[in-house]
Scaffold this motif. Structure first.
Motif, short mmCIF file in Angstrom:
data_model
loop_
_atom_site.label_atom_id
_atom_site.label_comp_id
_atom_site.label_asym_id
_atom_site.label_seq_id
_atom_site.Cartn_x
_atom_site.Cartn_y
_atom_site.Cartn_z
N LEU A 227 -13.09 14.95 -5.80
CA LEU A 227 -12.14 14.89 -4.67
C LEU A 227 -11.70 16.28 -4.23
O LEU A 227 -11.12 16.44 -3.16
N ARG A 228 -11.95 17.27 -5.08
CA ARG A 228 -11.70 18.68 -4.74
C ARG A 228 -10.22 18.99 -4.57
O ARG A 228 -9.84 19.82 -3.75
N GLY A 229 -9.39 18.30 -5.32
CA GLY A 229 -7.97 18.62 -5.33
C GLY A 229 -7.66 19.63 -6.42
O GLY A 229 -8.56 20.11 -7.12
N PRO A 230 -6.39 19.95 -6.58
CA PRO A 230 -5.99 20.95 -7.58
C PRO A 230 -6.01 20.42 -9.01
O PRO A 230 -6.00 19.21 -9.23
N ARG A 231 -6.01 21.33 -9.96
CA ARG A 231 -5.88 20.94 -11.36
C ARG A 231 -4.49 20.35 -11.61
O ARG A 231 -3.58 20.55 -10.82
N GLY A 232 -4.37 19.62 -12.71
CA GLY A 232 -3.06 19.06 -13.07
C GLY A 232 -2.64 17.90 -12.18
O GLY A 232 -1.46 17.75 -11.87
N SER A 233 -3.63 17.10 -11.78
CA SER A 233 -3.29 16.00 -10.86
C SER A 233 -4.17 14.79 -11.15
O SER A 233 -5.27 14.92 -11.68
N GLY A 234 -3.66 13.63 -10.78
CA GLY A 234 -4.43 12.40 -10.92
C GLY A 234 -3.64 11.28 -10.28
O GLY A 234 -2.56 11.51 -9.73
N PHE A 235 -4.20 10.08 -10.35
CA PHE A 235 -3.44 8.96 -9.80
C PHE A 235 -3.83 7.67 -10.50
O PHE A 235 -4.86 7.58 -11.18
N LEU A 236 -2.94 6.71 -10.31
CA LEU A 236 -3.10 5.39 -10.90
C LEU A 236 -2.96 4.38 -9.78
O LEU A 236 -2.03 4.47 -8.98
N TYR A 237 -3.92 3.44 -9.71
CA TYR A 237 -3.78 2.29 -8.82
C TYR A 237 -3.39 1.11 -9.69
O TYR A 237 -4.02 0.87 -10.74
N VAL A 238 -2.37 0.37 -9.28
CA VAL A 238 -2.07 -0.91 -9.95
C VAL A 238 -2.03 -1.99 -8.89
O VAL A 238 -1.49 -1.80 -7.80
N SER A 239 -2.62 -3.12 -9.22
CA SER A 239 -2.74 -4.21 -8.25
C SER A 239 -1.38 -4.90 -8.04
O SER A 239 -0.45 -4.75 -8.85
N ASP A 240 -1.30 -5.69 -6.98
CA ASP A 240 -0.08 -6.48 -6.73
C ASP A 240 0.19 -7.42 -7.90
O ASP A 240 1.34 -7.63 -8.27
N ARG A 241 -0.89 -7.95 -8.46
CA ARG A 241 -0.72 -8.87 -9.60
C ARG A 241 -0.02 -8.16 -10.77
O ARG A 241 0.89 -8.71 -11.40
N VAL A 242 -0.46 -6.92 -11.06
CA VAL A 242 0.14 -6.16 -12.16
C VAL A 242 1.63 -5.92 -11.88
O VAL A 242 2.47 -6.06 -12.77
N LEU A 243 1.93 -5.60 -10.64
CA LEU A 243 3.34 -5.35 -10.27
C LEU A 243 4.14 -6.65 -10.38
O LEU A 243 5.23 -6.68 -10.96
N ARG A 244 3.56 -7.70 -9.83
CA ARG A 244 4.25 -8.99 -9.80
C ARG A 244 4.51 -9.52 -11.21
O ARG A 244 5.57 -10.08 -11.50
N GLU A 245 3.53 -9.30 -12.10
CA GLU A 245 3.67 -9.85 -13.47
C GLU A 245 4.55 -8.97 -14.35
O GLU A 245 4.73 -9.25 -15.54
N GLY A 246 5.09 -7.90 -13.76
CA GLY A 246 6.13 -7.14 -14.46
C GLY A 246 5.63 -6.12 -15.47
O GLY A 246 6.39 -5.67 -16.32
N TYR A 247 4.34 -5.74 -15.40
CA TYR A 247 3.88 -4.68 -16.30
C TYR A 247 4.65 -3.40 -15.99
O TYR A 247 4.80 -3.03 -14.81
N GLU A 248 5.11 -2.72 -17.02
CA GLU A 248 5.83 -1.45 -16.83
C GLU A 248 5.46 -0.53 -17.98
O GLU A 248 5.18 -1.01 -19.10
#
Ligand code: PLP
Length: 413
Positions: A227-248
Protein backbone atom coordinates in the motif's frame (compact mmCIF):
# COMPACT_ATOMS: atom_id res chain seq x y z
CA UNK A 1 -6.15 12.73 -2.65
CA UNK A 2 -4.78 13.60 -6.05
CA UNK A 3 -1.27 14.25 -7.22
CA UNK A 4 -0.29 15.92 -10.46
CA UNK A 5 0.48 12.59 -12.03
CA UNK A 6 -2.24 10.27 -10.73
CA UNK A 7 -5.85 11.33 -10.96
CA UNK A 8 -8.78 9.30 -9.75
CA UNK A 9 -10.52 7.54 -12.59
CA UNK A 10 -7.43 7.08 -14.73
CA UNK A 11 -6.64 3.42 -14.85
CA UNK A 12 -3.65 3.71 -17.12
CA UNK A 13 -0.33 3.25 -15.37
CA UNK A 14 1.90 6.10 -16.42
CA UNK A 15 5.16 4.58 -15.27
CA UNK A 16 7.31 7.66 -15.83
CA UNK A 17 4.93 9.80 -13.79
CA UNK A 18 4.60 7.18 -11.05
CA UNK A 19 8.36 6.93 -10.78
CA UNK A 20 8.73 10.70 -10.75
CA UNK A 21 6.28 10.65 -7.84
CA UNK A 22 8.54 8.21 -5.97
CA UNK A 23 11.79 9.85 -4.83
CA UNK A 24 13.35 6.49 -3.84
CA UNK A 25 13.32 5.32 -7.47
CA UNK A 26 16.26 7.64 -8.16
CA UNK A 27 18.36 6.08 -5.41
CA UNK A 28 17.72 2.35 -5.25
CA UNK A 29 16.39 -0.63 -7.11
CA UNK A 30 13.74 -1.29 -4.52
CA UNK A 31 12.76 -4.96 -4.58
CA UNK A 32 11.70 -5.06 -0.95
CA UNK A 33 8.08 -3.93 -1.21
CA UNK A 34 7.02 -6.97 0.80
CA UNK A 35 9.10 -5.43 3.58
CA UNK A 36 8.11 -1.81 3.07
CA UNK A 37 7.08 -0.03 -0.13
CA UNK A 38 8.61 3.28 -1.22
CA UNK A 39 6.54 6.30 -0.20
CA UNK A 40 5.00 8.38 -2.96
CA UNK A 41 5.49 12.14 -2.70
CA UNK A 42 1.88 12.98 -1.66
CA UNK A 43 2.16 10.48 1.21
CA UNK A 44 5.42 11.99 2.40
CA UNK A 45 4.00 15.48 2.04
CA UNK A 46 0.84 14.70 4.01
CA UNK A 47 2.97 13.46 6.89
CA UNK A 48 5.46 16.33 6.81
CA UNK A 49 2.66 18.89 6.63
CA UNK A 50 1.01 17.44 9.68
CA UNK A 51 4.20 17.32 11.73
CA UNK A 52 4.73 20.94 10.79
CA UNK A 53 1.19 21.81 11.84
CA UNK A 54 1.66 20.03 15.19
CA UNK A 55 4.85 21.99 15.80
CA UNK A 56 3.15 25.23 14.83
CA UNK A 57 -0.23 25.10 16.58
CA UNK A 58 -0.06 22.13 19.02
CA UNK A 59 -0.69 18.42 18.67
CA UNK A 60 -4.29 18.26 19.85
CA UNK A 61 -5.17 21.42 17.94
CA UNK A 62 -3.56 20.02 14.78
CA UNK A 63 -5.61 16.81 14.84
CA UNK A 64 -8.77 18.86 15.48
CA UNK A 65 -7.93 21.09 12.52
CA UNK A 66 -7.46 18.00 10.33
CA UNK A 67 -10.55 16.16 11.56
CA UNK A 68 -11.99 15.80 8.07
CA UNK A 69 -8.76 14.33 6.66
CA UNK A 70 -8.48 12.04 9.68
CA UNK A 71 -11.99 10.76 8.96
CA UNK A 72 -10.91 10.15 5.40
CA UNK A 73 -8.47 7.48 6.60
CA UNK A 74 -11.47 5.30 7.49
CA UNK A 75 -13.33 6.17 4.30
CA UNK A 76 -10.28 5.49 2.12
CA UNK A 77 -9.55 2.09 3.68
CA UNK A 78 -13.27 1.25 3.46
CA UNK A 79 -13.20 2.15 -0.26
CA UNK A 80 -10.15 -0.04 -0.67
CA UNK A 81 -11.64 -3.21 0.82
CA UNK A 82 -15.38 -2.73 0.25
CA UNK A 83 -16.91 -1.92 3.63
CA UNK A 84 -18.14 1.05 5.67
CA UNK A 85 -15.73 3.41 7.50
CA UNK A 86 -17.32 2.24 10.78
CA UNK A 87 -15.85 -1.22 10.20
CA UNK A 88 -12.25 0.05 10.22
CA UNK A 89 -9.84 0.58 13.10
CA UNK A 90 -6.35 2.06 12.81
CA UNK A 91 -3.52 0.00 14.33
CA UNK A 92 0.20 0.47 14.87
CA UNK A 93 1.04 -2.64 12.82
CA UNK A 94 -0.63 -5.65 11.26
CA UNK A 95 0.43 -7.70 14.26
CA UNK A 96 -1.09 -5.13 16.62
CA UNK A 97 -4.36 -5.35 14.68
CA UNK A 98 -4.22 -9.15 14.66
CA UNK A 99 -3.55 -9.62 18.38
CA UNK A 100 -6.23 -7.08 19.28
CA UNK A 101 -8.68 -9.14 17.24
CA UNK A 102 -7.52 -12.41 18.86
CA UNK A 103 -7.88 -10.84 22.30
CA UNK A 104 -11.56 -10.23 21.56
CA UNK A 105 -12.31 -13.94 21.24
CA UNK A 106 -13.18 -15.51 24.61
CA UNK A 107 -11.21 -18.72 24.09
CA UNK A 108 -11.70 -21.57 26.52
CA UNK A 109 -9.91 -24.91 26.87
CA UNK A 110 -10.37 -27.26 23.90
CA UNK A 111 -11.55 -24.55 21.54
CA UNK A 112 -10.03 -25.20 18.13
CA UNK A 113 -8.16 -22.70 15.98
CA UNK A 114 -8.05 -24.01 12.42
CA UNK A 115 -5.29 -22.49 10.33
CA UNK A 116 -2.88 -23.34 7.52
CA UNK A 117 0.74 -24.40 7.28
CA UNK A 118 1.56 -21.10 5.60
CA UNK A 119 0.17 -18.66 8.12
CA UNK A 120 2.46 -15.85 9.23
CA UNK A 121 5.08 -16.62 11.88
CA UNK A 122 3.74 -14.16 14.49
CA UNK A 123 0.22 -15.51 14.03
CA UNK A 124 1.47 -19.06 14.59
CA UNK A 125 3.30 -17.93 17.73
CA UNK A 126 0.13 -16.19 18.96
CA UNK A 127 -1.87 -19.42 18.44
CA UNK A 128 0.71 -21.35 20.44
CA UNK A 129 0.59 -18.70 23.18
CA UNK A 130 -3.20 -19.14 23.31
CA UNK A 131 -2.67 -22.89 23.52
CA UNK A 132 -0.23 -22.41 26.40
CA UNK A 133 -2.52 -20.06 28.34
CA UNK A 134 -6.03 -21.31 27.57
CA UNK A 135 -5.51 -24.88 26.37
CA UNK A 136 -6.90 -24.28 22.88
CA UNK A 137 -6.04 -26.80 20.17
CA UNK A 138 -4.33 -25.59 17.02
CA UNK A 139 -5.13 -27.60 13.89
CA UNK A 140 -3.28 -27.07 10.60
CA UNK A 141 -5.14 -27.94 7.42
CA UNK A 142 -3.00 -29.99 5.00
CA UNK A 143 -1.54 -28.57 1.80
CA UNK A 144 -1.92 -30.02 -1.67
CA UNK A 145 1.02 -32.28 -2.40
CA UNK A 146 2.06 -30.15 -5.41
CA UNK A 147 2.86 -27.12 -3.22
CA UNK A 148 -0.09 -25.11 -4.50
CA UNK A 149 -1.30 -24.19 -1.03
CA UNK A 150 -3.97 -25.34 1.35
CA UNK A 151 -6.34 -28.13 0.35
CA UNK A 152 -9.69 -26.36 0.72
CA UNK A 153 -11.79 -29.53 0.70
CA UNK A 154 -9.65 -31.05 3.45
CA UNK A 155 -9.91 -27.78 5.37
CA UNK A 156 -13.70 -27.77 5.01
CA UNK A 157 -13.80 -31.35 6.33
CA UNK A 158 -11.79 -30.20 9.37
CA UNK A 159 -14.28 -27.35 9.84
CA UNK A 160 -17.14 -29.83 9.95
CA UNK A 161 -15.21 -32.19 12.23
CA UNK A 162 -14.00 -29.61 14.79
CA UNK A 163 -16.44 -26.68 14.52
CA UNK A 164 -13.47 -24.38 15.25
CA UNK A 165 -13.84 -21.27 17.40
CA UNK A 166 -11.72 -19.50 14.79
CA UNK A 167 -10.57 -20.13 11.22
CA UNK A 168 -7.44 -18.09 10.45
CA UNK A 169 -5.80 -17.81 7.03
CA UNK A 170 -2.96 -15.68 5.70
CA UNK A 171 -3.74 -14.62 2.12
CA UNK A 172 -0.12 -14.29 0.95
CA UNK A 173 2.54 -15.48 3.39
CA UNK A 174 5.70 -13.52 4.07
CA UNK A 175 7.95 -16.41 3.06
CA UNK A 176 6.75 -17.07 -0.49
CA UNK A 177 4.51 -15.80 -3.27
CA UNK A 178 1.79 -18.37 -2.56
CA UNK A 179 -1.75 -16.96 -2.83
CA UNK A 180 -4.23 -18.86 -0.66
CA UNK A 181 -7.87 -19.27 -1.86
CA UNK A 182 -9.36 -17.07 0.89
CA UNK A 183 -12.76 -16.56 -0.77
CA UNK A 184 -13.27 -20.30 -1.25
CA UNK A 185 -12.40 -20.90 2.39
CA UNK A 186 -14.69 -18.02 3.33
CA UNK A 187 -17.65 -19.68 1.59
CA UNK A 188 -17.25 -22.74 3.83
CA UNK A 189 -16.92 -20.56 6.95
CA UNK A 190 -20.12 -18.71 6.04
CA UNK A 191 -22.00 -21.91 5.38
CA UNK A 192 -21.03 -23.22 8.82
CA UNK A 193 -21.30 -19.86 10.63
CA UNK A 194 -17.62 -19.94 11.69
CA UNK A 195 -15.62 -16.89 12.72
CA UNK A 196 -13.09 -16.17 9.96
CA UNK A 197 -9.92 -14.07 10.31
CA UNK A 198 -7.83 -13.17 7.26
CA UNK A 199 -4.30 -11.77 7.34
CA UNK A 200 -4.08 -9.68 4.17
CA UNK A 201 -0.82 -7.98 5.05
CA UNK A 202 0.95 -8.83 1.78
CA UNK A 203 -2.07 -8.58 -0.49
CA UNK A 204 -3.61 -5.19 0.39
CA UNK A 205 -2.22 -2.76 -2.17
CA UNK A 206 -1.21 -5.60 -4.50
CA UNK A 207 -4.68 -6.97 -5.35
CA UNK A 208 -8.25 -5.71 -5.18
CA UNK A 209 -9.63 -6.90 -1.85
CA UNK A 210 -13.35 -7.18 -1.14
CA UNK A 211 -14.29 -8.31 2.36
CA UNK A 212 -17.81 -9.25 1.23
CA UNK A 213 -16.47 -11.51 -1.48
CA UNK A 214 -13.95 -13.06 0.94
CA UNK A 215 -16.68 -13.53 3.53
CA UNK A 216 -14.39 -12.77 6.46
CA UNK A 217 -15.37 -11.43 9.86
CA UNK A 218 -11.99 -9.85 10.53
CA UNK A 219 -9.19 -8.76 8.19
CA UNK A 220 -5.85 -7.27 9.17
CA UNK A 221 -3.08 -5.56 7.21
CA UNK A 222 -0.24 -3.12 7.41
CA UNK A 223 -0.18 0.08 5.38
CA UNK A 224 3.57 0.06 4.82
CA UNK A 225 4.03 -2.77 2.30
CA UNK A 226 2.26 -2.86 -1.08
CA UNK A 227 0.00 0.00 0.00
CA UNK A 228 3.11 2.20 0.24
CA UNK A 229 2.14 3.89 3.48
CA UNK A 230 4.45 4.79 6.35
CA UNK A 231 6.01 2.43 8.87
CA UNK A 232 4.25 1.93 12.19
CA UNK A 233 0.79 1.60 10.71
CA UNK A 234 -1.88 -0.97 10.01
CA UNK A 235 -5.59 -1.52 10.18
CA UNK A 236 -8.26 -3.91 11.28
CA UNK A 237 -11.57 -4.59 9.54
CA UNK A 238 -14.33 -6.05 11.69
CA UNK A 239 -17.66 -7.07 10.21
CA UNK A 240 -21.06 -5.81 11.35
CA UNK A 241 -21.67 -9.26 12.80
CA UNK A 242 -18.55 -8.98 15.00
CA UNK A 243 -19.68 -5.56 16.21
CA UNK A 244 -23.26 -6.66 16.73
CA UNK A 245 -22.24 -9.78 18.68
CA UNK A 246 -20.29 -7.60 21.10
CA UNK A 247 -16.72 -8.74 20.47
CA UNK A 248 -14.36 -6.29 22.18
CA UNK A 249 -10.60 -6.37 22.79
CA UNK A 250 -9.47 -7.64 26.18
CA UNK A 251 -8.03 -4.27 27.09
CA UNK A 252 -10.37 -1.57 25.91
CA UNK A 253 -9.60 2.04 26.74
CA UNK A 254 -11.43 5.35 27.16
CA UNK A 255 -11.61 5.74 23.40
CA UNK A 256 -13.04 2.28 22.70
CA UNK A 257 -15.56 2.46 25.52
CA UNK A 258 -17.54 4.97 27.59
CA UNK A 259 -17.37 4.74 31.39
CA UNK A 260 -21.10 5.13 31.84
CA UNK A 261 -21.50 4.36 35.56
CA UNK A 262 -19.08 3.82 38.42
CA UNK A 263 -18.92 0.05 37.79
CA UNK A 264 -19.93 -0.19 34.14
CA UNK A 265 -18.44 0.62 30.76
CA UNK A 266 -20.05 0.45 27.34
CA UNK A 267 -18.02 -0.33 24.18
CA UNK A 268 -18.64 2.09 21.32
CA UNK A 269 -20.72 0.76 18.43
CA UNK A 270 -18.06 0.99 15.74
CA UNK A 271 -14.66 -0.60 15.12
CA UNK A 272 -13.22 2.31 17.13
CA UNK A 273 -13.64 -0.04 20.10
CA UNK A 274 -10.44 -1.69 18.82
CA UNK A 275 -8.53 1.61 18.86
CA UNK A 276 -6.93 3.64 21.62
CA UNK A 277 -7.03 7.29 22.56
CA UNK A 278 -3.59 8.12 21.27
CA UNK A 279 -2.83 8.14 17.54
CA UNK A 280 0.26 8.99 15.48
CA UNK A 281 -1.78 11.45 13.41
CA UNK A 282 0.90 12.20 10.82
CA UNK A 283 1.21 8.44 10.21
CA UNK A 284 -2.55 8.03 9.97
CA UNK A 285 -2.78 10.90 7.47
CA UNK A 286 0.07 9.33 5.49
CA UNK A 287 -1.93 6.08 5.39
CA UNK A 288 -5.03 7.93 4.17
CA UNK A 289 -2.92 9.50 1.42
CA UNK A 290 -1.42 6.11 0.52
CA UNK A 291 -4.84 4.44 0.29
CA UNK A 292 -6.18 7.28 -1.88
CA UNK A 293 -3.06 7.05 -4.02
CA UNK A 294 -3.50 3.30 -4.55
CA UNK A 295 -7.16 3.82 -5.44
CA UNK A 296 -6.21 6.53 -7.91
CA UNK A 297 -3.57 4.33 -9.56
CA UNK A 298 -6.16 1.53 -9.60
CA UNK A 299 -5.98 -1.81 -7.82
CA UNK A 300 -6.97 -3.67 -10.97
CA UNK A 301 -4.04 -2.36 -13.06
CA UNK A 302 -1.72 -2.75 -10.06
CA UNK A 303 -2.76 -6.39 -9.70
CA UNK A 304 -2.12 -6.95 -13.39
CA UNK A 305 1.34 -5.40 -13.35
CA UNK A 306 2.88 -6.22 -9.97
CA UNK A 307 2.61 -10.04 -9.97
CA UNK A 308 3.60 -10.00 -13.66
CA UNK A 309 6.87 -8.29 -12.80
CA UNK A 310 7.32 -10.96 -10.13
CA UNK A 311 6.68 -13.68 -12.71
CA UNK A 312 9.22 -12.19 -15.11
CA UNK A 313 11.82 -12.16 -12.34
CA UNK A 314 10.97 -15.71 -11.23
CA UNK A 315 11.33 -16.98 -14.77
CA UNK A 316 14.74 -15.37 -15.20
CA UNK A 317 15.98 -16.58 -11.84
CA UNK A 318 14.78 -20.13 -12.51
CA UNK A 319 17.04 -20.26 -15.57
CA UNK A 320 20.21 -19.49 -13.55
CA UNK A 321 22.36 -22.55 -12.63
CA UNK A 322 22.60 -22.88 -8.84
CA UNK A 323 19.34 -21.01 -8.21
CA UNK A 324 16.12 -22.71 -7.09
CA UNK A 325 12.93 -20.66 -7.01
CA UNK A 326 10.55 -21.63 -4.26
CA UNK A 327 7.13 -20.08 -4.82
CA UNK A 328 4.19 -22.43 -5.28
CA UNK A 329 0.68 -22.00 -6.64
CA UNK A 330 -0.73 -21.35 -10.10
CA UNK A 331 -0.40 -17.52 -9.98
CA UNK A 332 2.07 -16.43 -7.33
CA UNK A 333 2.16 -12.88 -5.98
CA UNK A 334 5.12 -10.54 -6.41
CA UNK A 335 7.08 -12.16 -3.59
CA UNK A 336 9.85 -14.02 -5.35
CA UNK A 337 11.86 -16.35 -3.13
CA UNK A 338 14.83 -18.48 -4.05
CA UNK A 339 17.82 -20.30 -2.65
CA UNK A 340 21.25 -20.02 -4.17
CA UNK A 341 24.11 -22.47 -3.96
CA UNK A 342 27.51 -21.47 -2.61
CA UNK A 343 26.39 -18.51 -0.50
CA UNK A 344 25.64 -17.79 3.13
CA UNK A 345 22.63 -15.52 3.73
CA UNK A 346 24.21 -12.31 5.05
CA UNK A 347 27.09 -12.09 2.54
CA UNK A 348 24.63 -12.73 -0.29
CA UNK A 349 22.27 -9.99 0.81
CA UNK A 350 25.22 -7.66 1.35
CA UNK A 351 26.37 -8.37 -2.20
CA UNK A 352 22.90 -7.37 -3.44
CA UNK A 353 22.96 -4.26 -1.21
CA UNK A 354 26.34 -3.33 -2.68
CA UNK A 355 24.72 -3.33 -6.13
CA UNK A 356 22.02 -0.93 -4.95
CA UNK A 357 19.37 -3.68 -4.90
CA UNK A 358 17.07 -3.85 -1.88
CA UNK A 359 15.97 -7.34 -0.85
CA UNK A 360 15.12 -9.33 2.28
CA UNK A 361 16.18 -12.61 3.84
CA UNK A 362 13.79 -15.32 5.03
CA UNK A 363 14.88 -18.07 7.37
CA UNK A 364 13.52 -21.46 8.32
CA UNK A 365 12.43 -19.88 11.59
CA UNK A 366 9.95 -17.70 9.64
CA UNK A 367 8.24 -20.68 8.07
CA UNK A 368 8.76 -23.92 9.99
CA UNK A 369 6.34 -25.90 7.81
CA UNK A 370 7.02 -24.39 4.40
CA UNK A 371 10.82 -24.28 4.57
CA UNK A 372 11.02 -27.79 6.03
CA UNK A 373 8.77 -29.07 3.21
CA UNK A 374 10.97 -27.30 0.66
CA UNK A 375 14.14 -28.36 2.49
CA UNK A 376 15.63 -24.86 2.65
CA UNK A 377 17.41 -23.13 5.52
CA UNK A 378 17.10 -19.64 4.10
CA UNK A 379 15.97 -17.80 1.01
CA UNK A 380 16.33 -14.36 -0.50
CA UNK A 381 13.06 -12.56 -1.15
CA UNK A 382 12.74 -10.05 -3.97
CA UNK A 383 9.46 -8.18 -4.20
CA UNK A 384 8.93 -5.68 -7.04
CA UNK A 385 5.95 -3.32 -7.24
CA UNK A 386 4.17 -1.59 -10.10
CA UNK A 387 6.58 1.35 -10.12
CA UNK A 388 9.53 -0.94 -10.81
CA UNK A 389 10.51 -1.44 -14.42
CA UNK A 390 11.14 -4.48 -16.61
CA UNK A 391 14.71 -3.22 -17.00
CA UNK A 392 15.14 -3.27 -13.24
CA UNK A 393 13.87 -6.85 -13.16
CA UNK A 394 16.46 -7.82 -15.75
CA UNK A 395 19.21 -5.94 -13.90
CA UNK A 396 18.35 -7.76 -10.68
CA UNK A 397 18.28 -11.14 -12.45
CA UNK A 398 21.66 -10.37 -14.05
CA UNK A 399 23.11 -9.48 -10.63
CA UNK A 400 21.87 -12.78 -9.18
CA UNK A 401 23.31 -14.66 -12.18
CA UNK A 402 26.70 -13.03 -11.66
CA UNK A 403 26.65 -13.79 -7.93
CA UNK A 404 25.47 -17.35 -8.53
CA UNK A 405 28.42 -17.85 -10.85
CA UNK A 406 30.95 -16.39 -8.39
CA UNK A 407 29.35 -18.25 -5.45
CA UNK A 408 29.56 -21.47 -7.42
CA UNK A 409 33.24 -20.86 -8.29
CA UNK A 410 34.02 -20.13 -4.61
CA UNK A 411 32.15 -23.24 -3.49
CA UNK A 412 34.13 -25.36 -5.94
CA UNK A 413 37.57 -24.03 -4.88
C1 PLP B 1 1.74 -12.07 5.90
C2 PLP B 1 2.16 -11.14 6.99
N1 PLP B 1 1.36 -10.97 8.05
C3 PLP B 1 1.67 -10.15 9.04
C4 PLP B 1 2.86 -9.44 9.03
C5 PLP B 1 3.17 -8.57 10.19
O1 PLP B 1 3.08 -7.22 9.86
P1 PLP B 1 3.59 -6.12 10.89
O2 PLP B 1 5.09 -6.17 10.82
O3 PLP B 1 3.00 -4.84 10.40
O4 PLP B 1 3.12 -6.50 12.24
C6 PLP B 1 3.72 -9.57 7.95
C7 PLP B 1 4.99 -8.84 7.91
O5 PLP B 1 5.89 -9.14 7.17
C8 PLP B 1 3.36 -10.45 6.89
O6 PLP B 1 4.15 -10.62 5.84
Amino acid sequence: MESASVRAGESLLDLAALRADTPGCEKVVHFNNAGCGLLARPVLQAMLDHLHLEATIGGYEASAAMAEQVRDFYAAIADLIGCRPENIAFAGSATHAYTKALSAIPFVADDVILTTRNDFISNQIAFMALRRRFGVTVVHAPDHADGSGVDVEAMAALMRQHRPRLVAVTHVPTNSGLVQPIAEIGRHCRELGLLYLVDACQSVGQYPIDVEEIGCDVLTATCRKFLRGPRGSGFLYVSDRVLREGYEPLFIDMYGARWVEADRYQPVDTAARFEEWEFPYSTLLGCAAAARYALAVGLEPISLRTPTLGARLRERLAAIPGVRTLDGGPSPAALVTFEIKGWRPQPFKQAMDARGINSALSFREFAQYDFVDKDVEWALRLSPHYYNTEEEVDTVAAAVAELAHSGFSTALT
